[in-house]
Design a protein around this motif. Structure first.
Motif, mmCIF file in Angstrom:
data_model
loop_
_atom_site.group_PDB
_atom_site.id
_atom_site.type_symbol
_atom_site.label_atom_id
_atom_site.label_comp_id
_atom_site.label_asym_id
_atom_site.label_seq_id
_atom_site.Cartn_x
_atom_site.Cartn_y
_atom_site.Cartn_z
ATOM 1 N N ASP A 58 13.555 8.396 -4.373
ATOM 2 C CA ASP A 58 13.181 8.812 -5.733
ATOM 3 C C ASP A 58 13.380 7.697 -6.755
ATOM 4 O O ASP A 58 12.573 7.548 -7.673
ATOM 5 C CB ASP A 58 14.011 10.031 -6.134
ATOM 6 C CG ASP A 58 13.817 11.177 -5.185
ATOM 7 O OD1 ASP A 58 13.275 12.193 -5.583
ATOM 8 O OD2 ASP A 58 14.210 11.042 -4.003
ATOM 9 N N GLY A 59 14.444 6.913 -6.584
ATOM 10 C CA GLY A 59 14.684 5.815 -7.504
ATOM 11 C C GLY A 59 13.532 4.831 -7.519
ATOM 12 O O GLY A 59 13.103 4.364 -8.571
ATOM 13 N N THR B 128 10.222 1.576 2.785
ATOM 14 C CA THR B 128 8.902 1.197 3.277
ATOM 15 C C THR B 128 7.829 1.719 2.330
ATOM 16 O O THR B 128 8.025 2.703 1.616
ATOM 17 C CB THR B 128 8.644 1.772 4.666
ATOM 18 O OG1 THR B 128 8.882 3.182 4.595
ATOM 19 C CG2 THR B 128 9.564 1.171 5.680
ATOM 20 N N THR B 129 6.685 1.057 2.340
ATOM 21 C CA THR B 129 5.580 1.466 1.488
ATOM 22 C C THR B 129 5.108 2.858 1.861
ATOM 23 O O THR B 129 4.720 3.640 0.997
ATOM 24 C CB THR B 129 4.437 0.457 1.637
ATOM 25 O OG1 THR B 129 4.975 -0.842 1.480
ATOM 26 C CG2 THR B 129 3.374 0.667 0.586
ATOM 27 N N LYS B 130 5.188 3.162 3.169
ATOM 28 C CA LYS B 130 4.710 4.468 3.628
ATOM 29 C C LYS B 130 5.560 5.591 3.043
ATOM 30 O O LYS B 130 5.031 6.579 2.505
ATOM 31 C CB LYS B 130 4.756 4.514 5.151
ATOM 32 C CG LYS B 130 4.096 5.742 5.722
ATOM 33 C CD LYS B 130 4.155 5.719 7.237
ATOM 34 C CE LYS B 130 3.698 7.049 7.780
ATOM 35 N NZ LYS B 130 3.941 7.135 9.219
ATOM 36 N N ALA B 131 6.881 5.427 3.114
ATOM 37 C CA ALA B 131 7.763 6.466 2.568
ATOM 38 C C ALA B 131 7.531 6.647 1.078
ATOM 39 O O ALA B 131 7.469 7.776 0.567
ATOM 40 C CB ALA B 131 9.219 6.087 2.829
ATOM 41 N N LEU B 132 7.377 5.525 0.395
ATOM 42 C CA LEU B 132 7.148 5.573 -1.055
ATOM 43 C C LEU B 132 5.845 6.296 -1.365
ATOM 44 O O LEU B 132 5.787 7.145 -2.270
ATOM 45 C CB LEU B 132 7.106 4.145 -1.598
ATOM 46 C CG LEU B 132 7.134 3.970 -3.106
ATOM 47 C CD1 LEU B 132 8.412 4.531 -3.660
ATOM 48 C CD2 LEU B 132 7.006 2.515 -3.456
ATOM 49 N N GLY B 133 4.804 5.976 -0.609
ATOM 50 C CA GLY B 133 3.498 6.596 -0.848
ATOM 51 C C GLY B 133 3.536 8.093 -0.580
ATOM 52 O O GLY B 133 2.982 8.889 -1.353
#
Lengths: 101, 167
Positions: A58-59, B128-133
């Motif tokens: 979330d951050g 990772t970009t995937k988790a963020l996306g």
């Protein structure tokens, strides 16, 4: 020595105070804006550090939003500075005295 | 290795950040903008150390790429002179600036140290970009849409402000 959460937070606090001092002390509006950017960046660093050490994404999402808002804020702010310069031919805060009693 | 890199990047960030707001040699805003680029680049290095690779890339692209170019463009457009009219209060403001810096950062650091943060927490998250996306398009989809509207509003505001004659 292991680099912990506190180290990152202290760097963030120092960067924030540098930016705040820039906003307070400098008289050029453009440099004041750069101080604002520094403060936003300090907040971003703290958020990313918290996100890394508490195992939540979330951050990082919040940092993504902060970067977006900062970009649009800079665009609007610089347009305001340009409009101000057209009217008053100045970017120094000392010359903007219409609100003085 | 990690420790060394942390100290290098944070030292660079703080030094260049200081030179953005209080360069002892010149008051030129272009110099400040250049040091802001360095600050942001070293901050991207800190992001990489925190395994936030996507944000490091975004930081470099958006800040160093777009925001700084905007700053430089406006400085060029306004043709700002280097002269600061007030030579006198310069030393005084420097002294009080350093004093204020010490006080504010001291307060913040005191607050951080005494807040009982567990400094032995292990870094866990692999950003990772995937988790963020996935997070961005599930839990945060409404803020994401609002951000799009905000950008549109910002763009319209800039166009309106930049018009020669406001009606």
């Amino acid at each position: 020595m292991m680099i912990g959460l506190e180290h990152y937070l202290i760097v963030s606090a120092l960067l924030f105070s540098i930016g705040l001092m820039g906003v307070i002390l400098r008289r050029n509006l453009i440099v004041i804006y750069m101080g604002l950017e520094l403060m936003l960046n300090a907040a971003n660093l703290a958020l990313v550090a918290f996100s890394r050490f508490t195992n939540t994404v979330d951050g990082q999402v919040m940092v993504f939003f902060v970067i977006t808002v900062a970009a649009s804020e800079v665009a609007v702010g610089l347009a305001l500075i340009v409009a101000l310069y057209r009217r008053r031919q100045t970017t120094e805060t000392d010359d903007l005295t219409s609100l003085k009693l | 290795m990690q420790e060394l890199l942390f100290y290098i990047f944070s030292g660079l960030t703080l030094l260049c950040g200081f030179l953005v707001v209080a360069n002892p040699f010149t008051r030129n805003p272009v110099t400040s903008a250049m040091f802001l680029v360095l600050t942001i680049a070293s901050m991207a290095g800190l992001f990489v150390l925190l395994h936030a690779f996507f944000l490091a890339a975004v930081q470099v692209m958006v800040y160093a790429g777009a925001v700084i170019v905007l700053f430089l463009f406006v400085i060029m457009l306004l043709d700002v002179r280097e002269v600061e009219k007030h030579q006198h209060p310069q030393i005084l403001s420097g002294v009080f600036g350093l004093l204020g810096l010490l006080v504010i950062s001291g307060m913040l650091i005191k607050a951080i140290v005494s807040s009982g943060i567990d400094n032995t927490l292990q870094p866990q998250l692999e950003g990772t970009t995937k988790a963020l996306g996935i997070k961005l398009f599930t839990d945060y989809v409404l803020p994401f849409e609002i951000m799009g509207v905000l950008l549109l509003v910002g763009m319209m505001g800039v166009v309106l402000l930049s018009k020669k004659k406001l009606r």
